[in-house]
Design an enzyme around this catalytic site. Structure first.
Site, mmCIF file in Angstrom:
data_model
loop_
_atom_site.group_PDB
_atom_site.id
_atom_site.type_symbol
_atom_site.label_atom_id
_atom_site.label_comp_id
_atom_site.label_asym_id
_atom_site.label_seq_id
_atom_site.Cartn_x
_atom_site.Cartn_y
_atom_site.Cartn_z
ATOM 1 C CG HIS A 95 -2.929 -45.979 -11.903
ATOM 2 N ND1 HIS A 95 -2.639 -47.182 -12.523
ATOM 3 C CD2 HIS A 95 -4.277 -45.943 -11.776
ATOM 4 C CE1 HIS A 95 -3.771 -47.827 -12.760
ATOM 5 N NE2 HIS A 95 -4.782 -47.100 -12.319
ATOM 6 C CG ASP A 120 19.045 -48.706 -22.612
ATOM 7 O OD1 ASP A 120 20.060 -49.359 -22.297
ATOM 8 O OD2 ASP A 120 18.912 -48.151 -23.716
ATOM 9 C CG HIS A 169 -6.117 -51.980 -12.565
ATOM 10 N ND1 HIS A 169 -6.054 -51.649 -11.240
ATOM 11 C CD2 HIS A 169 -6.424 -50.824 -13.208
ATOM 12 C CE1 HIS A 169 -6.332 -50.374 -11.088
ATOM 13 N NE2 HIS A 169 -6.551 -49.852 -12.267
HETATM 14 ZN ZN LIG Z 1 -6.708 -47.726 -12.648
#
Ligand SMILES: [Zn+2]
Length: 230
Positions: A95, A120, A169
């Site tokens: 993340h 790809d 986010h």
């Molecule tokens: Zn975050």
């Protein structure tokens, strides 16, 4: 895999993320799963990369219980757990709040497949999740971030598109292990930047024709792949 090896793999992947310039301060986290043992190692919460050591990694099980480690795991741990429970083909999750991928997330738009660089690595657009509902926010924010992602992948193969942007986010990526999930985070940021530039040159730009997307994806993935050294 021993806990020591698991923590080492998670630590190396977190440091690679930092080296690639994808994270500012403590933004971002990577984890490495051992599916046979049902545990993963993840970055601790709020520790700067400069001070991070392999022993600081926290080992957590798929019920979010700490199995080994002195520090608190990343605040995003429950999102990682949710992804491991629902995407059986993956062994690593990354993340970040990398700039261009996050900009698409903030615009709440999927990233269209404008070219072969994108094709790809991901078979079609990079999905953008729905915005989190009020009920989800109060229920369990981090777990529900995972739900946003798995909902966006209903009917979609997480192995063929190892990346997503969470509306409002930022991105999550995954792979067969932590190292590959970081690699996909780096690729996603570049794809997002190219797509942004394409839209700037021509706001009416449309996706690449499907036959080329299919050709490029299958050249590198699946039973008929022939890219690389075999
Ligand atoms: Zn975050």
């Amino acid at each position: 895999m021993s806990y020591r090896d698991l923590k080492q793999a998670a630590w190396e992947a977190n440091m690679e993320l930092h080296r690639r310039g994808l994270v500012l301060y403590t933004w971002g986290n990577v984890s490495q799963l051992d599916r046979a043992r049902g545990v993963f190692a993840i970055k601790p919460s709020g520790v700067p990369y400069e001070r991070l050591g392999a022993d600081d990694m926290v080992v957590v099980d798929l019920d979010n219980e700490i199995v080994e480690g002195k520090l608190n795991p990343s605040s995003d741990t429950r999102t990682h757990t949710h992804l491991y429970r629902h995407f059986e083909v993956i062994g690593g999750v990354t993340h970040t709040h990398s700039t261009y991928a996050t900009a698409w997330a903030q615009a709440q738009q999927a990233i269209p497949c404008f070219g072969t660089t994108h094709a790809d690595y991901a078979h079609g657009p990079i999905p953008c999740t729905a915005v989190m509902s009020d009920a989800q926010i109060t229920r369990d924010y981090e777990e529900e971030t995972g739900v946003q992602i798995t909902d966006a992948f209903s009917g979609r193969d997480p192995g063929a598109t190892p990346m997503v942007i969470v509306a409002g986010h930022a991105p999550f990526t995954w792979g067969k292990d932590a190292a590959e999930s970081v690699y996909h985070a780096v690729v996603l940021e570049e794809i997002a930047r190219m797509a942004y530039l394409t839209k700037n040159i021509d706001p009416s730009a449309g996706p690449l024709k499907q036959e080329i997307i299919d050709k490029h994806y299958r050249r590198k993935h699946g039973k008929d792949a022939y890219y690389g050294q075999g």
